[in-house]
Structure formats: C-alpha cells, structure tokens
Design an enzyme around this catalytic site. Structure first.
Site, PDB file in Angstrom:
ATOM      1  N   GLY A  31       0.822  -1.205   0.000  1.00 43.20           N
ATOM      2  CA  GLY A  31       0.000   0.000   0.000  1.00 43.20           C
ATOM      3  C   GLY A  31       0.858   1.258   0.000  1.00 43.20           C
ATOM      4  O   GLY A  31       0.575   2.219  -0.711  1.00 43.20           O
ATOM      5  N   ARG A  35       7.299   1.860   1.075  1.00 45.72           N
ATOM      6  CA  ARG A  35       7.535   0.432   1.291  1.00 45.72           C
ATOM      7  C   ARG A  35       7.989  -0.209  -0.029  1.00 45.72           C
ATOM      8  O   ARG A  35       8.841  -1.089  -0.049  1.00 45.72           O
ATOM      9  CB  ARG A  35       6.253  -0.212   1.799  1.00 45.72           C
ATOM     10  CG  ARG A  35       6.416  -1.571   2.357  1.00 45.72           C
ATOM     11  CD  ARG A  35       7.361  -1.638   3.519  1.00 45.72           C
ATOM     12  NE  ARG A  35       6.684  -1.760   4.773  1.00 45.72           N
ATOM     13  CZ  ARG A  35       7.290  -2.062   5.916  1.00 45.72           C
ATOM     14  NH1 ARG A  35       8.604  -2.239   5.955  1.00 45.72           N
ATOM     15  NH2 ARG A  35       6.619  -2.157   7.030  1.00 45.72           N
ATOM     16  N   ARG A  54       2.566  11.298  -8.465  1.00 43.85           N
ATOM     17  CA  ARG A  54       1.907  11.344  -7.145  1.00 43.85           C
ATOM     18  C   ARG A  54       2.719  10.635  -6.052  1.00 43.85           C
ATOM     19  O   ARG A  54       2.153  10.154  -5.058  1.00 43.85           O
ATOM     20  CB  ARG A  54       0.515  10.704  -7.196  1.00 43.85           C
ATOM     21  CG  ARG A  54      -0.481  11.513  -7.973  1.00 43.85           C
ATOM     22  CD  ARG A  54      -1.795  10.804  -8.099  1.00 43.85           C
ATOM     23  NE  ARG A  54      -2.710  11.622  -8.887  1.00 43.85           N
ATOM     24  CZ  ARG A  54      -3.752  12.277  -8.382  1.00 43.85           C
ATOM     25  NH1 ARG A  54      -4.043  12.194  -7.107  1.00 43.85           N
ATOM     26  NH2 ARG A  54      -4.521  12.991  -9.150  1.00 43.85           N
ATOM     27  N   ARG A  98      -0.471  -8.612  -3.663  1.00 41.05           N
ATOM     28  CA  ARG A  98      -0.519  -7.543  -2.666  1.00 41.05           C
ATOM     29  C   ARG A  98       0.218  -7.995  -1.413  1.00 41.05           C
ATOM     30  O   ARG A  98       0.006  -9.117  -0.930  1.00 41.05           O
ATOM     31  CB  ARG A  98      -1.977  -7.188  -2.352  1.00 41.05           C
ATOM     32  CG  ARG A  98      -2.119  -6.269  -1.187  1.00 41.05           C
ATOM     33  CD  ARG A  98      -3.442  -5.561  -1.110  1.00 41.05           C
ATOM     34  NE  ARG A  98      -3.792  -5.272   0.264  1.00 41.05           N
ATOM     35  CZ  ARG A  98      -3.117  -4.436   1.059  1.00 41.05           C
ATOM     36  NH1 ARG A  98      -2.038  -3.811   0.621  1.00 41.05           N
ATOM     37  NH2 ARG A  98      -3.512  -4.236   2.302  1.00 41.05           N
ATOM     38  N   SER A 101      -0.294  -5.195   5.566  1.00 37.39           N
ATOM     39  CA  SER A 101      -0.554  -5.553   6.958  1.00 37.39           C
ATOM     40  C   SER A 101      -2.070  -5.625   7.146  1.00 37.39           C
ATOM     41  O   SER A 101      -2.831  -5.112   6.322  1.00 37.39           O
ATOM     42  CB  SER A 101       0.056  -4.513   7.902  1.00 37.39           C
ATOM     43  OG  SER A 101      -0.518  -3.260   7.652  1.00 37.39           O
ATOM     44  N   ASP A 214      -1.814  -5.824  14.023  1.00 32.73           N
ATOM     45  CA  ASP A 214      -2.567  -5.419  15.212  1.00 32.73           C
ATOM     46  C   ASP A 214      -3.771  -6.328  15.395  1.00 32.73           C
ATOM     47  O   ASP A 214      -4.207  -6.996  14.461  1.00 32.73           O
ATOM     48  CB  ASP A 214      -3.014  -3.958  15.098  1.00 32.73           C
ATOM     49  CG  ASP A 214      -3.810  -3.688  13.835  1.00 32.73           C
ATOM     50  OD1 ASP A 214      -3.195  -3.580  12.763  1.00 32.73           O
ATOM     51  OD2 ASP A 214      -5.042  -3.619  13.924  1.00 32.73           O
ATOM     52  N   ARG A 227       7.430  -6.233  14.024  1.00 26.33           N
ATOM     53  CA  ARG A 227       6.829  -5.801  12.763  1.00 26.33           C
ATOM     54  C   ARG A 227       7.796  -6.078  11.603  1.00 26.33           C
ATOM     55  O   ARG A 227       7.416  -6.568  10.552  1.00 26.33           O
ATOM     56  CB  ARG A 227       6.529  -4.299  12.848  1.00 26.33           C
ATOM     57  CG  ARG A 227       5.754  -3.742  11.675  1.00 26.33           C
ATOM     58  CD  ARG A 227       5.487  -2.264  11.911  1.00 26.33           C
ATOM     59  NE  ARG A 227       4.285  -2.056  12.653  1.00 26.33           N
ATOM     60  CZ  ARG A 227       3.099  -1.756  12.104  1.00 26.33           C
ATOM     61  NH1 ARG A 227       2.993  -1.645  10.801  1.00 26.33           N
ATOM     62  NH2 ARG A 227       2.045  -1.570  12.838  1.00 26.33           N
TER      63      ARG A 227
END
Ligand code: ADE
Length: 244
Positions: A31, A35, A54, A98, A101, A214, A227
């Site tokens: 996303g 990353r 962008r 994809r 998280s 989470d 993480r």
C-alpha cells in the site's frame, strides 16, 4: 473503462509514467509507496524506477534472476482499483501480489502471523460497476495461493489461509467487525476486494498476503522489531511466489 488502452507502445496513464515493457508480468503491491522503495532496494537487483507520479513509486528489478516489479497502491479499494487496472490493461501485468498488513478479528490469531487471503469480503460498493445480479465472491488465484502456502510451510512460518474483509472504513464508531468474525473472517485490511475483482474481470491472477500488525479484538500492536520480522517473513513468501 473510462480510459481506453493507448495504441502506441510508448504510453503513460494519468497515474503511471512507465512505458510498455518497463513493468514485469509479476508485480508486488504494498500500500505504502515508500515500502515499495524499501522492497526494491532490499530484495531486488538491477533496479530501475518506472514511476513517481503522485509519489506512487514503482520499480522493476530481478529476484533470483527473474524480472519482478514492485509498486505502491495507496490505501483503499478506490486507489488500488486505479493502479491495478492500469497495470493490467495498459502494461500487461498478469500476476498481482498484494503485500500488506492487516488487523486480526479472530481471537486465536497471533500478531506477526502471515494471513493469505483466500477470499475477500467487503463493505465497499466497488463491485457495483459490474451490475451483477447478486453478490461477488472475490477470490485469490488458486495457483498463487498454493505456491505461497507451500512456501510458508517450507520456511516454517506461522500462517493462516482464509477469508478477510476489505473495509472502506478505518475509523468506526460501531464494532461491525464482530459480525464479520462470526462468519469466520480472519482479519481486516482495505484493498484486496478491489484487486480480486479487477483480476477476475480481466482474467489475470492475484493474491493478498499480509502480516498481522494489530489485533482489533484486544488492541495489541506489533512493536517495531516484531513488525520488521513479520514483514521479512511475508516478503520472502511473496518473492518466492512471484518467481516459482
Ligand atoms: N491494516 C492493518 N491494520 C488494519 C486495521 N486495523 N484495519 C484496517 N486495515 C488495517
């Protein structure tokens, strides 16, 4: 399709500056565009950047000698809907994986586990565009899912395969997640339903793989080190799936 495919080879879309041939047939889709940069710089060799429109960074390189691309999608069905549509219809991308998280809503799932989205439910209206006379069941490509599952098992990483929810709503006043949990849905993210719809409509392949960052059940979150470990495991599974 509001934007028709361009006839010439050198082409860009309103959101992607790449030329035809710049992007591999298999693309990893985090996303977060930063990353994507980290993934390219950490895991791929011989990288070139094909997009910064962008700040939605996209890169192509090689993994174990095979051409692989990685590009950010932004958050939500609307955003991944645009970027994945363009990758498929303007750049010939065939496999869209994809990597992200998710927040768990099943009580027995541990933080850091890998979730592979066999199916994606949604509270979004994304599938409205297809004018279906019923409810779309948005599913992963079986071969990609099988490869990812076998890879995770081989590496000994804890993983779950099942249904997830792609929600339009991050901040909510009502605990709708409890209703989804009763249906056996494992976790919540925000993009896979649109991705799975786009590939179904185009006859190409997709899979969503996630690290549980989470717990929506008890509010726990992964610390920075855990993480990173979870992310590394997920990336290994995704990269092997991309090239196997
Ligand atoms: N991605 C990671 N955690 C999430 C959550 N709790 N809700 C939606 N998307 C997420």
């Amino acid at each position: 399709m509001r934007h028709e495919k361009r006839g010439n080879l050198k082409m860009a879309t309103p959101h992607n500056a790449a030329n035809m041939g710049d992007i591999a047939e298999t693309v990893l889709l985090p996303g977060d565009p930063l990353r994507a940069k980290v993934i390219a710089e950490t895991y791929l060799e011989d990288i070139t950047q094909f997009n910064s429109v962008r700040n939605m960074f996209g890169y192509t390189g090689t993994y174990k000698g095979k051409k692989v691309s990685v590009m950010g999608t932004g958050m939500g069905c609307a955003s991944i809907g645009i970027y994945s549509h363009e990758l498929i219809h303007f750049y010939g991308v065939k496999n869209l994986i994809r990597v992200g998280s998710c927040g768990s809503i099943a009580k027995d799932i541990k933080l850091g586990e890998i979730i592979m989205a066999q199916g994606a439910c949604t509270d979004s209206n994304y599938a409205h565009q297809y004018q279906l006379p019923g409810t779309m069941c948005a599913i992963a490509d079986y071969e990609l899912l099988k490869t990812a599952q076998e890879t995770a098992a081989e590496f000994g990483y804890p993983y779950r395969v099942g249904n997830i929810l792609s929600s339009d709503i991050f901040y909510t006043e009502t605990p709708e997640w409890q209703q989804w949990a009763k249906m056996g849905v494992l976790s919540i993210e925000m993009e896979s339903f649109a991705l799975y719809c786009n590939v179904a409509r185009a006859g190409v392949k997709a899979l969503g793989i996630f690290t549980v960052s989470d717990s929506i059940v008890n509010g726990e979150e992964l610390d920075a080190e855990a993480r990173q470990n979870g992310f590394t495991n997920m990336m290994q599974v995704a990269l092997e799936t991309a090239v196997r």
